[in-house]
Structures are given as structure tokens and as C-alpha cells.
Design a protein around this motif. Structure first.
Motif, mmCIF file in Angstrom:
data_model
loop_
_atom_site.group_PDB
_atom_site.id
_atom_site.type_symbol
_atom_site.label_atom_id
_atom_site.label_comp_id
_atom_site.label_asym_id
_atom_site.label_seq_id
_atom_site.Cartn_x
_atom_site.Cartn_y
_atom_site.Cartn_z
ATOM 1 N N TYR A 4 0.558 -1.128 -0.326
ATOM 2 C CA TYR A 4 0.189 -0.067 0.096
ATOM 3 C C TYR A 4 1.116 0.991 -0.007
ATOM 4 O O TYR A 4 2.481 1.296 0.594
ATOM 5 N N ARG A 5 0.327 2.518 -0.417
ATOM 6 C CA ARG A 5 0.970 3.194 -0.006
ATOM 7 C C ARG A 5 0.845 4.632 1.004
ATOM 8 O O ARG A 5 -0.508 4.264 1.168
ATOM 9 N N LEU A 9 5.797 6.885 -0.677
ATOM 10 C CA LEU A 9 6.347 5.725 -0.341
ATOM 11 C C LEU A 9 5.232 4.429 -0.908
ATOM 12 O O LEU A 9 4.234 4.832 -0.516
ATOM 13 N N VAL A 10 6.365 3.513 -0.574
ATOM 14 C CA VAL A 10 5.872 2.053 -0.945
ATOM 15 C C VAL A 10 6.078 1.347 -0.140
ATOM 16 O O VAL A 10 6.846 0.593 0.352
ATOM 17 N N LEU A 11 4.647 0.477 0.756
ATOM 18 C CA LEU A 11 5.243 -0.294 1.650
ATOM 19 C C LEU A 11 4.410 -1.445 1.690
ATOM 20 O O LEU A 11 3.189 -1.718 1.234
ATOM 21 N N THR A 12 4.785 -2.534 1.772
ATOM 22 C CA THR A 12 4.563 -3.613 2.246
ATOM 23 C C THR A 12 4.885 -4.622 3.648
ATOM 24 O O THR A 12 5.903 -4.701 3.960
ATOM 25 N N ASP A 13 4.139 -5.385 3.785
ATOM 26 C CA ASP A 13 3.839 -5.873 4.922
ATOM 27 C C ASP A 13 4.443 -7.487 5.179
ATOM 28 O O ASP A 13 3.738 -7.679 4.575
ATOM 29 N N HIS A 14 5.477 -7.734 5.722
ATOM 30 C CA HIS A 14 5.911 -9.480 5.912
ATOM 31 C C HIS A 14 5.129 -9.953 7.032
ATOM 32 O O HIS A 14 5.609 -9.509 8.270
ATOM 33 N N ALA A 34 6.916 -7.115 9.703
ATOM 34 C CA ALA A 34 7.926 -6.290 9.732
ATOM 35 C C ALA A 34 7.345 -6.137 8.177
ATOM 36 O O ALA A 34 6.494 -6.293 7.694
ATOM 37 N N ARG A 35 7.757 -4.310 8.371
ATOM 38 C CA ARG A 35 7.041 -3.719 7.612
ATOM 39 C C ARG A 35 8.066 -3.408 6.128
ATOM 40 O O ARG A 35 9.187 -2.693 7.193
ATOM 41 N N GLU A 36 8.534 -3.665 5.010
ATOM 42 C CA GLU A 36 8.937 -3.422 4.333
ATOM 43 C C GLU A 36 8.998 -1.933 3.756
ATOM 44 O O GLU A 36 7.628 -1.152 3.351
ATOM 45 N N THR A 65 4.499 7.858 9.307
ATOM 46 C CA THR A 65 3.490 8.438 7.906
ATOM 47 C C THR A 65 4.068 9.066 7.027
ATOM 48 O O THR A 65 4.840 10.436 7.673
ATOM 49 N N GLY A 66 5.021 8.481 6.065
ATOM 50 C CA GLY A 66 5.531 9.434 4.816
ATOM 51 C C GLY A 66 6.994 9.484 5.231
ATOM 52 O O GLY A 66 7.681 8.599 6.416
ATOM 53 N N LYS A 67 7.197 10.196 5.156
ATOM 54 C CA LYS A 67 9.199 10.324 5.275
ATOM 55 C C LYS A 67 9.586 10.907 6.190
ATOM 56 O O LYS A 67 9.793 12.540 6.198
ATOM 57 N N GLN A 68 9.043 10.632 7.261
ATOM 58 C CA GLN A 68 9.400 11.417 8.842
ATOM 59 C C GLN A 68 10.697 10.829 9.511
ATOM 60 O O GLN A 68 11.019 9.770 8.490
ATOM 61 N N SER A 69 10.836 11.898 10.136
ATOM 62 C CA SER A 69 12.699 10.731 10.950
ATOM 63 C C SER A 69 14.192 11.171 10.308
ATOM 64 O O SER A 69 14.151 11.277 8.863
#
Length: 432
Positions: A4-5, A9-14, A34-36, A65-69
Motif C-alpha cells: 500500500y502507499r 512511499l510504498v509499504l509492504t507488510d511481511h 516486519a514492514r518493508e 506516516t510518510g518520510k518522517q525523521s
């Protein structure tokens, strides 16, 4: 796997199945989540992996949330894996609701003995083989995550391309007693600095402590706010905005009622949020065990060592004109009486405190011949990790480069945005 997006970013749950006990790979399995995370438009790119190990123990990885830190810097060149270490976050949970499935307290304690850095790193190695095809990856360890990274360098350096550590260089051979003996004076310095910044808080803290009295007060949530629990709010003083947060909390403690001054509902709610272990019970259960490395029990070390520091006695402060002393990152038997999330687990915690079969976590000989590029941020007068211990360990790891700074508190990786990670990468690559 679900992708999901988020913005940019694109995130993928493993989800991975790993052995509870790596010495018995065919035995019981637990799940590790883990979250990619990868920059949008680069999902199919052949990016190197960066594994993030959260601080704690007992906390799941940050939910960004997004490109934080620091993540904004990381995704410029890495495919990031945000790991919920075993027992945390969305991994197989370990709490008052699930642990009774193991059996009684003795079975629960035996189960939890598998939730230290050694098991976490072996999880990482299984996951690495499945994700990278055997290629080594970069590890970024924050606080306890740095302890895990040092164990990684001791046990499986072949899995690492680079190790980056932020506020997490452990003493290699210290017992828990040594850790807390060094910690209480650091906490006293942070407390003194807080009262120097906010002198009005001296009176406010004394008023709250006097109101709590010897028995404490039951909060609306069922948490019992004792004087010792109130003192433990000092745990925030080692973070960038912790002193300010504590000041604002103390400012709104009381409300006038028909029965006279009472702790306000808003104060109670915020105190419960700050002190409850409901979201991270594993922290309380295994915290002292991260220092267990020989046949000595930790035996409620923080509580025993606290008795060596009479200045922490609130009664003595209230009898005079002194400020209420705060405490910091320590777990005590009374936590398992005042917190509803921990009360059913007291006997389990006692058994872990009495345990003597702790394996060493760090191999000084192997660290002395280390060949993995390593860089570590060491925060000057870090409240949570002793600076002298950290620098001794830095000298014991061959090739490790340090950045000693007083620009940040212990949470510099979070509070410093991309800068801290950028500096660590430059150090590891010999660019500075």
C-alpha cells in the motif's frame, strides 16, 4: 504480502515464522512482523536493505506516516525493513492476555527467556536469508536496538554490510547492578537540570507527592499512582522535549472539587498514558534480563541498588524543603502491583529476576577483530546508556568510529531528522 502507499512511499507488510527456540528449529514457531518501506517509484529497483532495530526492549518499530525523521534519509538509497522484534508490535504478542496460554508463571518465564538480543538476531538472520537471498544488509540500531547490533557483530557479522548505532553501545560485561549504580546519578543530573529550567515545578511536584501520601491514589483507569510511580515520570527527562512535557503535565495536576483539590481527569489520563505498560508489557518483564550474561540473577537490581541512594527518598525531601527526586528507566517489583496490565504477571517477573542461566551476549574476542564498518552516535551524558560504558565498548570494537555529541538527547535519531543517520553513514563510509 500486502502493499500500500503513503506520501512518497510504498509499504509492504511481511510475516515470518521463526522458531521460538533457535536451538530447536523444528519446535514451536512464533510469528515476527516486519514492514518493508521503499521510495515511491523505486519498488522494483535493486536497492540494498537497511534493517531497523527499535529501542526498548519491548517496543514495536516506529509507525511512520510518510518520510518522517531518519526514514527520509534512509529511503534515498535503501529498501528499509522496520522490524517488530519478537513479542512486540504486530508480532506474536506477549502480554497478560496471551501469556496464560503458555501455562503457569514458570512456563511463562521459560517462554520469555527467549526474547533477548540473541534470539532477535537469529530471527534477523532467518529473515535476511528469505529477503536478500543471502546478501548482507545494513543494520540501524536505536538504543536497545544498538545492543542487538553489537550482539549481531559478535554472533553473525557475516550478515552485516554495515552497522549503525544510535545511543546504543552496551557495556560488554557489566551486571545489571553496575548499570543502575551508574544510572541513578545521571538521572539526578537530569532532574536538577529540569528544576533549574522550571523552578516552579519544585513546588508543584512537592504538592502532588504530598497529596498522594503513603498509599497513593487510584486513578480513573485503575492504575495506582504511588509516590514511587509519580517519581518514575522522570523517565522522559532523557529525551529532547521530555523536560518541557513534564513541566506541562505538572502544571495542570489539580482541579477544585466539592471535596477540595483533587487530581484532575486530564492529569490522570496523561499520567496513565505515560506510565502504563499496557502497550509494551514486555519492556517491564525482560528489561533487566538484557543485562544478564552470567550465572548471577538480576534479582530486581534497580530496586536493590536504589536503596544505596537515600537522596531518592521522597519522604526525606518532603520533611525538608528539597525538590522531589525523579527516577528514570528502571523496573521495580511495585510496577507489578500498581499497573493493571502487569498485575497478573508478578510471579512470572519474579521468576525471571531469579533466573541464573543467562548466556553471554557479547564476544569481546570477535569484536576485537571486527571487519564490519561500524559507526555509533554517543550522546554526551545520555540518561539511558552510560557514556563511559559506551566509549569503552567503542574502543573494544575494531574499526568503530564514534560521533560524540551533546546536540541531542537519547532520542537524537528521531529528533534529529535525517541528520543523525546521514552522519553515521558518512562515518561508516570514511567520508568524514
Amino acid at each position: 504480502m500486502t502493499s500500500y502507499r503513503q506520501p512518497g512511499l510504498v509499504l509492504t507488510d511481511h510475516r515470518f515464522r521463526v522458531p521460538l527456540d533457535h536451538a530447536e528449529p523444528g519446535g514451536e514457531q512464533i510469528e515476527v512482523f516486519a514492514r518493508e518501506v521503499v521510495a515511491a517509484g523505486r519498488k522494483a529497483a535493486g536497492l540494498p536493505w537497511l534493517l531497523y532495530l527499535q529501542g526498548g526492549p519491548g517496543f514495536g518499530a516506529d509507525r511512520f506516516t510518510g518520510k518522517q525523521s531518519w526514514l527520509a534519509r534512509a529511503v534515498r538509497e535503501f529498501r528499509v525493513l522496520l522490524l517488530d522484534q519478537r513479542g512486540t508490535g504486530a508480532s506474536t504478542p506477549a502480554n497478560r492476555q496471551t501469556l496464560p496460554l503458555r501455562g503457569g508463571p514458570r512456563q511463562q518465564a521459560g517462554y520469555l527467556a527467549h526474547f533477548r538480543a540473541d534470539s532477535i538476531v537469529r530471527d534477523c538472520e532467518l529473515i535476511r536469508q528469505r529477503l536478500t537471498g543471502g546478501e548482507p544488509w545494513t543494520v540501524l540500531g536505536q538504543s536497545f536496538g544498538g545492543f542487538c547490533a553489537v550482539h549481531y557483530l559478535s554472533a553473525a557479522p557475516e550478515g552485516l554490510a554495515t552497522a549503525l548505532i544510535a545511543g546504543g553501545l552496551p557495556a560488554l560485561d557489566a551486571h545489571a547492578d553496575d548499570v543502575y549504580r551508574a544510572a541513578y546519578p545521571r538521572i539526578a543530573r537530569k532532574t536538577a537540570a529540569h528544576y533549574a529550567r522550571y523552578p516552579q515545578d519544585v513546588g508543584r511536584a512537592r504538592e502532588i507527592a504530598a497529596h498522594l501520601g503513603a498509599e497513593g491514589k487510584a486513578l480513573n483507569s485503575g492504575y495506582t499512582l504511588t509516590i514511587e510511580a509519580f517519581q518514575s515520570l522522570g523517565i522522559v527527562l532523557g529525551t529532547a522535549d521530555g523536560s518541557h512535557s513534564l513541566h506541562h503535565l505538572l502544571a495542570d495536576a489539580f482541579v477544585t472539587t466539592e471535596q477540595g483539590p483533587q487530581l484532575s481527569d486530564s492529569f490522570q489520563e496523561r499520567v496513565h498514558g505515560a506510565l502504563s505498560f499496557a502497550a509494551h508489557p514486555l519492556y517491564a518483564l525482560v528489561h533487566e534480563s538484557i543485562y544478564g550474561q552470567d550465572n548471577r540473577p538480576t534479582a530486581w537490581s534497580a530496586e536493590r541498588v536504589r536503596a544505596e541512594f537515600p537522596a531518592l527518598d521522597v519522604g526525606r525531601a518532603l520533611a525538608g524543603n528539597g525538590p522531589v527526586p525523579f527516577t528514570g528507566e528502571s523496573v521495580h517489583p511495585w510496577h507489578f502491583s500498581v499497573d493493571p496490565a502487569l498485575r497478573p504477571l508478578r510471579e512470572t517477573a519474579d521468576l525471571l529476576a531469579a533466573r541464573t542461566e543467562w548466556a553471554p551476549l557479547y564476544d569481546a574476542g570477535r569484536l576485537a577483530v571486527n571487519e564490519v564498518p561500524v559507526a555509533a552516535a554517543v550522546y554526551h551524558d545520555d540518561m539511558y546508556v552510560d557514556t563511559e560504558d559506551a566509549l569503552r565498548t567503542a574502543r573494544a570494537i575494531r574499526g568503530l568510529r564514534t560521533w560524540v555529541t551533546d546536540e541531542y538527547e537519547h532520542d537524537g535519531l528521531r529528533a534529529g531528522g535525517p541528520r543523525v543517520l546521514d552522519r553515521l553513514l558518512a562515518l561508516a563510509r570514511d567520508e568524514v
